[in-house]
Every structure is written in structure tokens, then in C-alpha cells.
Design an enzyme around this catalytic site. Structure first.
Site, PDB file in Angstrom:
ATOM      1  N   ASP A  50      48.924  17.449   5.309  1.00 19.52           N
ATOM      2  CA  ASP A  50      47.581  17.964   5.576  1.00 19.52           C
ATOM      3  C   ASP A  50      47.067  18.613   4.305  1.00 19.52           C
ATOM      4  O   ASP A  50      47.823  19.230   3.556  1.00 19.52           O
ATOM      5  CB  ASP A  50      47.548  18.918   6.771  1.00 19.52           C
ATOM      6  CG  ASP A  50      48.342  20.186   6.587  1.00 19.52           C
ATOM      7  OD1 ASP A  50      47.776  21.154   6.040  1.00 19.52           O
ATOM      8  OD2 ASP A  50      49.511  20.225   6.999  1.00 19.52           O
ATOM      9  N   GLU A 143      44.940  30.867  13.662  1.00 19.82           N
ATOM     10  CA  GLU A 143      45.997  31.663  13.031  1.00 19.82           C
ATOM     11  C   GLU A 143      45.644  33.133  12.875  1.00 19.82           C
ATOM     12  O   GLU A 143      46.501  33.937  12.514  1.00 19.82           O
ATOM     13  CB  GLU A 143      46.322  31.110  11.638  1.00 19.82           C
ATOM     14  CG  GLU A 143      46.732  29.664  11.586  1.00 19.82           C
ATOM     15  CD  GLU A 143      46.985  29.221  10.164  1.00 19.82           C
ATOM     16  OE1 GLU A 143      48.003  29.639   9.582  1.00 19.82           O
ATOM     17  OE2 GLU A 143      46.155  28.461   9.626  1.00 19.82           O
TER      18      GLU A 143
END
Length: 355
Positions: A50, A143
């Protein structure tokens, strides 16, 4: 992932050779401290990457055909957006080039829970709907809580995911890490209908969180070296075969499983450091926060875990900077000290504290 638009993307050496975290300045690891364990394509698994804007220093292109060919990567997730209106300037180019290289491609959005979930979801959807065709589901990268309670954050996440699915016609996926989901999302099992992509930097795949019965993707390192990439890159593994990945990309989210549950990365010393219980290092960091201890004691604690002196210095310096800026997550550190969390979990928490 771990990259915010609000700070200069950087690699902070909070880990020994296997890991890097994006903080305030680019801090390369000593070549002598690196091994190849975290950077190699692993035998018997489907590997992918990613990427975000910091994989494009100075705008330099990624050679996606090399990433997919000699690099052996079969899929890629590209950061598309963040918050209510920020777009990765390289998103369209990288998503298209990765697909042209024969890779399965998805996009992710970095959540800003202090901002409106509907606005963010609609913006993310507008970016990906107007961009290259994708073969993997859109991803919510959650997150940070930005002050929301677990119940409020759960509600925020539900709204975002529902809005994205409605706007794109595709059920999205969730990316997170263990401490955040357990403590900041109250380990809720409300999202098991969505595929799970879990970050954990260790030799063995982590157990699922939040009631999921399996991981779909595992982010196992953020410091891989792949041919065709200009910088270290996040390394990921799909929990299934290549045929399973093709079925998953066609919308069969139930496919796969059984690969990561029995998988062990070839033994890596630096990942072994991060698998240790973090209590002694957390105690030293809390001591610095209260003024009882100083940077030398944090350095010594890091060194005892196996970090080399240079990296131990950098850990201590970054903790000191966080404390001076009032960004040290003291409440989370106290919770982490009492829980069953690793050094790797701690370093992900500290990385996110810089955002």
C-alpha cells in the site's frame, strides 16, 4: 499507512531495521542493521503493497511493472483521500499504473473523526468514482479517535461505511491496528460484515479483533524494499490463494482464510524485538512524561529490548519531542502498560500521536 497530510511525511527510526514510522524528519536506518526478512516476497502467500504520497519523493514515479514483475506484488492499495477534502495528488496515476501492470488495486481514505463522516465519505467516493476502475474494495483507514468516545467513534464509522457503500455500490473494508480497535473502538463486533485489514509488525499473523473470525489482509511491515519503489513501502499479505484474491475482487468477501492462520514469517530478529511485551519501555516513557526519568533512561530501556544505540537514541528523542509538544498519549500509555500489548503496538501508537 500511518501518513497524515498535516505533517511532512517522514520516516522516523522508532524501530530496528524492519520498521519505519512517519514522524518529523527522514531518518534512514543504518544499512548494517537491516536484514532482508521484512522486504522479501514470502513463499506460499499472495503479497502486495500500500502506498501514499511519500512513496513519490520529488514526484518520482513508481515503476509499477517492476513492482508487479520482479517485485512479485499482486495487489496494491493507494491512498486516495483524507478528511473532508484532501486528495493524494498521485492517486489517479498510481491506481491506473498499478492496474495496467496487472495488479488488483484498491483505494483507502485516512479517517479524521473530528470532521463530518458524511462529508468525508462523499468526498472519498467522489475521488474513486471519478478515477480509474478499482478491483478491490474501498478502505476506511481508522487509526485515530480525535477525542471521540468509543461509542461515538463506532457511530461515526457506521455512518462513513454506509455512505461509502451507497455512493460507490461496493461494500468497503476496514483497516486498523489491534490496540486502537481494542481500546478506542471498545473491541466492538459491530463491523464483522466488512472485511478486516489489520496492521501488526511481527513474525506471525495476528489474531483477529472485534469478533472477526479471520483477517482478510495483514499489513506485516512498513519498511519493505520492493524493486520499482523509490522508498520503503508497507508490505501486506492476502489470506488466501491467487484464485481466492480474484474471487474476492469479484465481490466474494467470504472467500479465503486458512493461509495466515498457520503462516510464520522466516524468523526475523528485528521483528522479534517488536513482539516483546512493552511494559518496561512504557514505564520509562511515562517516567519521562512525569519528570521522574529523562531521555537517557528511555534510551536504556529501548536498548535492553535489543534496539541498537542509534535507534534507541531516536526513540528517546522522539518521545521527548512528543512530551514537549503535549502530544504524548499518556492515557493510552497507561492503558497499554496494563494490557497485553507488544513493542510494535506501542510504536504504532506513538507514530499516530504525531498526527
Amino acid at each position: 499507512m500511518h501518513v497524515s497530510r498535516r505533517i511532512q511525511p517522514v520516516l522516523a527510526a522508532l524501530v530496528a531495521a524492519a520498521l519505519t514510522f512517519v514522524l518529523a524528519v527522514v531518518v534512514p536506518f543504518s544499512p548494517a542493521s537491516r536484514t532482508d526478512a521484512a522486504a522479501q516476497t514470502l513463499p506460499g502467500v499472495v503479497s502486495g503493497v500500500d502506498v501514499a504520497g511519500h512513496q513519490r519523493p520529488g514526484g518520482r514515479q513508481i515503476d509499477w511493472r517492476t513492482v508487479a514483475g520482479p517485485g512479485g506484488q499482486r495487489f496494491a492499495f493507494v491512498k486516495a483521500s483524507e478528511g473532508e477534502g484532501w486528495k493524494n495528488e498521485f492517486y489517479d496515476e498510481d491506481a491506473r499504473a498499478a492496474a495496467d501492470a496487472g495488479m488488483k488495486v484498491g483505494a483507502y481514505h485516512y479517517a479524521r473523526p473530528a470532521e463530518d463522516p458524511v462529508t468525508q465519505a462523499q468526498y472519498f467516493a467522489s475521488v474513486i468514482n471519478a478515477g480509474p476502475a478499482l478491483s478491490l474494495p474501498p478502505v476506511l483507514d481508522v487509526e485515530v479517535d480525535e477525542g471521540l468516545s468509543p461509542q461515538a467513534l463506532i457511530g461515526w464509522t457506521q455512518v462513513f461505511l454506509s455512505e461509502v457503500e451507497q455512493a460507490t455500490g461496493t461494500k468497503p473494508m476496514l483497516y486498523t491496528y489491534r490496540y486502537f480497535w481494542t481500546e478506542r473502538m471498545a473491541n466492538t463486533n459491530a463491523f464483522t460484515g466488512y472485511p478486516l485489514w489489520l496492521a501488526a509488525y511481527q513474525n506471525q499473523a495476528p489474531r483477529p479483533v472485534g469478533g472477526w473470525d479471520k483477517l482478510t489482509f495483514w499489513q506485516r511491515s512498513d519498511s519493505g524494499r520492493v524493486p520499482g519503489m523509490n522508498t520503503p513501502v508497507d508490505m501486506n499479505v492476502f489470506n488466501g490463494s491467487e484464485a481466492d484474491l480474484s474471487s474476492f475482487s469479484a465481490g466474494n468477501y467470504a472467500v479465503g482464510g486458512g493461509v495466515l492462520e498457520s503462516f510464520q514469517v522466516p524468523e526475523s530478529g528485528e521483528l522479534g524485538i517488536l513482539e516483546q511485551d512493552n511494559t518496561a519501555l512504557v514505564v520509562a516513557i511515562l517516567g519521562l512524561a512525569t519528570g521522574i526519568l529523562g531521555s537517557p533512561q528511555v534510551h536504556d530501556a529501548a536498548a535492553k529490548f535489543g534496539f541498537n544505540p542509534e535507534d534507541a537514541d531516536k526513540i528517546a528523542a522522539n518521545v521527548k519531542d512528543l512530551a514537549a509538544q503535549g502530544q504524548l498519549p499518556v492515557g493510552d500509555l497507561r492503558t497499554m502498560m496494563l494490557g497485553d500489548y507488544s513493542v510494535g503496538d506501542l510504536l504504532i501508537l506513538l507514530a499516530n500521536a504525531q498526527k
